[in-house]
Design a protein around this motif. Structure first.
Motif, PDB file in Angstrom:
ATOM      1  N   GLY A  28     -20.418   0.199   2.624  1.00  0.00           N
ATOM      2  CA  GLY A  28     -21.442   1.136   2.192  1.00  0.00           C
ATOM      3  C   GLY A  28     -20.986   2.584   2.114  1.00  0.00           C
ATOM      4  O   GLY A  28     -21.802   3.471   1.878  1.00  0.00           O
ATOM      5  N   ARG A  29     -19.721   2.831   2.304  1.00  0.00           N
ATOM      6  CA  ARG A  29     -19.197   4.210   2.264  1.00  0.00           C
ATOM      7  C   ARG A  29     -18.353   4.417   1.008  1.00  0.00           C
ATOM      8  O   ARG A  29     -17.844   3.466   0.426  1.00  0.00           O
ATOM      9  N   ASP A  30     -18.192   5.676   0.648  1.00  0.00           N
ATOM     10  CA  ASP A  30     -17.370   6.043  -0.499  1.00  0.00           C
ATOM     11  C   ASP A  30     -15.918   6.172  -0.038  1.00  0.00           C
ATOM     12  O   ASP A  30     -15.427   7.272   0.223  1.00  0.00           O
ATOM     13  N   VAL A  31     -15.260   5.013   0.104  1.00  0.00           N
ATOM     14  CA  VAL A  31     -13.886   4.960   0.609  1.00  0.00           C
ATOM     15  C   VAL A  31     -13.052   4.084  -0.317  1.00  0.00           C
ATOM     16  O   VAL A  31     -13.459   2.975  -0.665  1.00  0.00           O
ATOM     17  N   ASN A  32     -11.910   4.593  -0.720  1.00  0.00           N
ATOM     18  CA  ASN A  32     -10.954   3.831  -1.500  1.00  0.00           C
ATOM     19  C   ASN A  32      -9.949   3.226  -0.513  1.00  0.00           C
ATOM     20  O   ASN A  32      -9.263   3.959   0.189  1.00  0.00           O
ATOM     21  N   VAL A  33      -9.879   1.898  -0.450  1.00  0.00           N
ATOM     22  CA  VAL A  33      -8.983   1.220   0.479  1.00  0.00           C
ATOM     23  C   VAL A  33      -7.771   0.698  -0.286  1.00  0.00           C
ATOM     24  O   VAL A  33      -7.915  -0.071  -1.237  1.00  0.00           O
ATOM     25  N   ASP A  34      -6.587   1.143   0.145  1.00  0.00           N
ATOM     26  CA  ASP A  34      -5.324   0.651  -0.403  1.00  0.00           C
ATOM     27  C   ASP A  34      -4.617  -0.129   0.691  1.00  0.00           C
ATOM     28  O   ASP A  34      -4.379   0.410   1.772  1.00  0.00           O
ATOM     29  N   GLU A  35      -4.288  -1.380   0.417  1.00  0.00           N
ATOM     30  CA  GLU A  35      -3.560  -2.198   1.377  1.00  0.00           C
ATOM     31  C   GLU A  35      -2.124  -2.345   0.906  1.00  0.00           C
ATOM     32  O   GLU A  35      -1.878  -2.725  -0.242  1.00  0.00           O
ATOM     33  N   ILE A  36      -1.187  -2.042   1.794  1.00  0.00           N
ATOM     34  CA  ILE A  36       0.228  -2.084   1.441  1.00  0.00           C
ATOM     35  C   ILE A  36       0.978  -2.935   2.461  1.00  0.00           C
ATOM     36  O   ILE A  36       0.883  -2.697   3.667  1.00  0.00           O
ATOM     37  N   ASP A  37       1.735  -3.900   1.970  1.00  0.00           N
ATOM     38  CA  ASP A  37       2.618  -4.692   2.808  1.00  0.00           C
ATOM     39  C   ASP A  37       3.882  -3.861   3.018  1.00  0.00           C
ATOM     40  O   ASP A  37       4.619  -3.590   2.067  1.00  0.00           O
ATOM     41  N   ILE A  38       4.122  -3.440   4.261  1.00  0.00           N
ATOM     42  CA  ILE A  38       5.249  -2.534   4.507  1.00  0.00           C
ATOM     43  C   ILE A  38       6.599  -3.188   4.213  1.00  0.00           C
ATOM     44  O   ILE A  38       7.583  -2.486   3.978  1.00  0.00           O
ATOM     45  N   ASP A  39       6.645  -4.506   4.219  1.00  0.00           N
ATOM     46  CA  ASP A  39       7.905  -5.183   3.945  1.00  0.00           C
ATOM     47  C   ASP A  39       8.300  -5.108   2.473  1.00  0.00           C
ATOM     48  O   ASP A  39       9.401  -5.491   2.105  1.00  0.00           O
ATOM     49  N   SER A  40       7.405  -4.585   1.640  1.00  0.00           N
ATOM     50  CA  SER A  40       7.717  -4.400   0.219  1.00  0.00           C
ATOM     51  C   SER A  40       8.278  -3.005  -0.055  1.00  0.00           C
ATOM     52  O   SER A  40       8.602  -2.680  -1.193  1.00  0.00           O
ATOM     53  N   ASP A  41       8.389  -2.189   0.984  1.00  0.00           N
ATOM     54  CA  ASP A  41       8.848  -0.803   0.837  1.00  0.00           C
ATOM     55  C   ASP A  41       9.769  -0.461   2.004  1.00  0.00           C
ATOM     56  O   ASP A  41       9.337  -0.413   3.152  1.00  0.00           O
ATOM     57  N   ASP A  42      11.052  -0.240   1.712  1.00  0.00           N
ATOM     58  CA  ASP A  42      12.045   0.022   2.765  1.00  0.00           C
ATOM     59  C   ASP A  42      11.689   1.238   3.613  1.00  0.00           C
ATOM     60  O   ASP A  42      11.885   1.224   4.831  1.00  0.00           O
TER      61      ASP A  42
END
Length: 81
Positions: A28-42
């Motif tokens: 219910g909030r104005d939040v943009n959620v980005d999920e990142i798998d850290i193993d895809s970025d050194d």
């Protein structure tokens, strides 16, 4: 709008628990959620390798290892979300 970045990795039981806490806090909030798998970025893997899950709010670290729904909700409200 607030950006919440959720740093995670596969087969992480703490990440599954954190995902549920995040979903509850952002509902219910104005939040943009980005999920990142850290193993895809050194760089992210090197920086946060042993600390996942990690929650960043607008690029600043809010929590790691465990996500407290109430604490996250208060932080989001303070940011205007």
């Amino acid at each position: 709008m607030v950006t919440l970045t959720f740093l995670t990795r596969a087969d992480c039981h703490l990440c599954e628990t954190a995902r549920k806490a995040i979903a509850e806090a952002v509902a219910g909030r104005d939040v943009n959620v980005d999920e990142i798998d850290i193993d895809s970025d050194d760089d992210l893997s090197g920086q946060y390798g042993w600390d996942v899950p990690v929650v960043l709010l607008n690029g600043r670290q809010h929590s790691f290892h465990r996500v407290d729904t109430d604490r996250l909700s208060k932080a989001l409200a303070a940011l205007g979300a």
